[in-house]
Design an enzyme around this catalytic site. Structure first.
Site, short mmCIF file in Angstrom:
data_model
loop_
_atom_site.label_atom_id
_atom_site.label_comp_id
_atom_site.label_asym_id
_atom_site.label_seq_id
_atom_site.Cartn_x
_atom_site.Cartn_y
_atom_site.Cartn_z
N TYR A 148 0.48 1.97 0.00
CA TYR A 148 0.39 1.33 -1.31
C TYR A 148 1.05 -0.04 -1.27
CZ TYR A 148 5.18 2.83 -2.74
OH TYR A 148 6.53 3.01 -2.86
N CYS A 149 0.49 -0.96 -2.06
CA CYS A 149 0.94 -2.35 -2.10
C CYS A 149 1.06 -2.91 -0.69
CB CYS A 149 2.26 -2.49 -2.86
SG CYS A 149 2.57 -4.17 -3.49
N ASP A 150 0.00 -2.77 0.09
CA ASP A 150 -0.01 -3.19 1.48
C ASP A 150 0.06 -4.72 1.59
OD1 ASP A 150 -0.17 -2.98 4.24
OD2 ASP A 150 -2.36 -2.85 4.27
#
Length: 231
Positions: A148-150
């Site tokens: 997530y939120c890479d």
């Protein structure tokens, strides 16, 4: 095996050994970063440097997501499930805060334009990778698919994400202000974080799908390293 509280202490000392870890309480803790950056741009030199802090369980999302038609309903549903939603000025997607996450924020300013911001942000991220190495976990920067939120400045160990990073640049009167930030997962259940993020982003109408297996806390990484040494 190093105890979780000791991991936090050792990591905080490696990052900035003269900075205490603050215990935040939701929105105030998040907004404090932008307030401090603005103070630095107004000429308050004492606002520069490091801030280390934890926060109570909450989700922190972006202005882009906050502008979506379903945001109010999605935020209310998340809050009812124990994850209130707050909005940050920096980019990216939704992230989770909780007491087992150590947030590291750094503030600096200089005369000129913002062209130097990426280089300075990389130095911040490389310093954190070195600090994580100081507690016994080799770390490097890179993307991690299905995290997530890479981003390309994730903090990674053995292909699994240990922390996400973000930055915010502001200009004022010929001065550039840079807020560099990282959320480092020290202890706790990342699976619960991911489930909360996915529920919220699905409620926004997004097709979020993140893998539990590509994320890891520092505590878990140390446990697996210790187990490998024992076999």
């Amino acid at each position: 095996m190093i105890m979780p509280s000791t991991i936090v202490s050792r990591l905080a000392m490696a990052i900035a050994d003269d900075v205490p870890v603050e215990c935040g309480d939701g929105r105030t803790a998040i907004d404090a970063d932008a307030v401090r950056l603005d103070a630095l741009l107004r000429g308050d030199a004492s606002a520069g440097g490091w801030r280390l802090w934890t926060n109570r369980p909450c989700l922190v999302t972006t202005r882009r997501f906050a502008a979506m038609p379903r945001f109010a309903d999605a935020a209310l549903a998340s809050a009812c499930q124990g994850w209130p939603v707050f909005v940050r000025p920096s980019g990216g997607t939704t992230v989770a805060h909780r007491p087992g996450t150590l947030n590291a924020s750094h503030f600096q300013s200089w005369r000129g334009d913002g062209d130097d911001a990426i280089r300075r942000f990389r130095i911040f991220c490389e310093h954190l990778a070195t600090s994580i190495g100081a507690v016994g976990i080799p770390a490097y920067l890179g993307r991690v698919d299905r995290s997530y939120c890479d981003g390309r400045f994730n903090l990674v160990s053995e292909g699994r994400k240990l922390a996400g990073t973000a930055s915010l640049v502001r200009l004022s009167g010929g001065n550039v202000g840079l807020l560099s930030h990282a959320s480092i997962w020290v202890t706790g259940e990342i699976a619960a974080d991911i489930e909360a993020i996915e529920r919220f982003e699905h409620a926004l109408g997004l097709q979020a799908s993140y893998s539990h297996h590509v994320h890891m806390t520092l505590e878990h990484r140390l446990m697996t390293a210790s187990a490998s040494e024992d076999t």
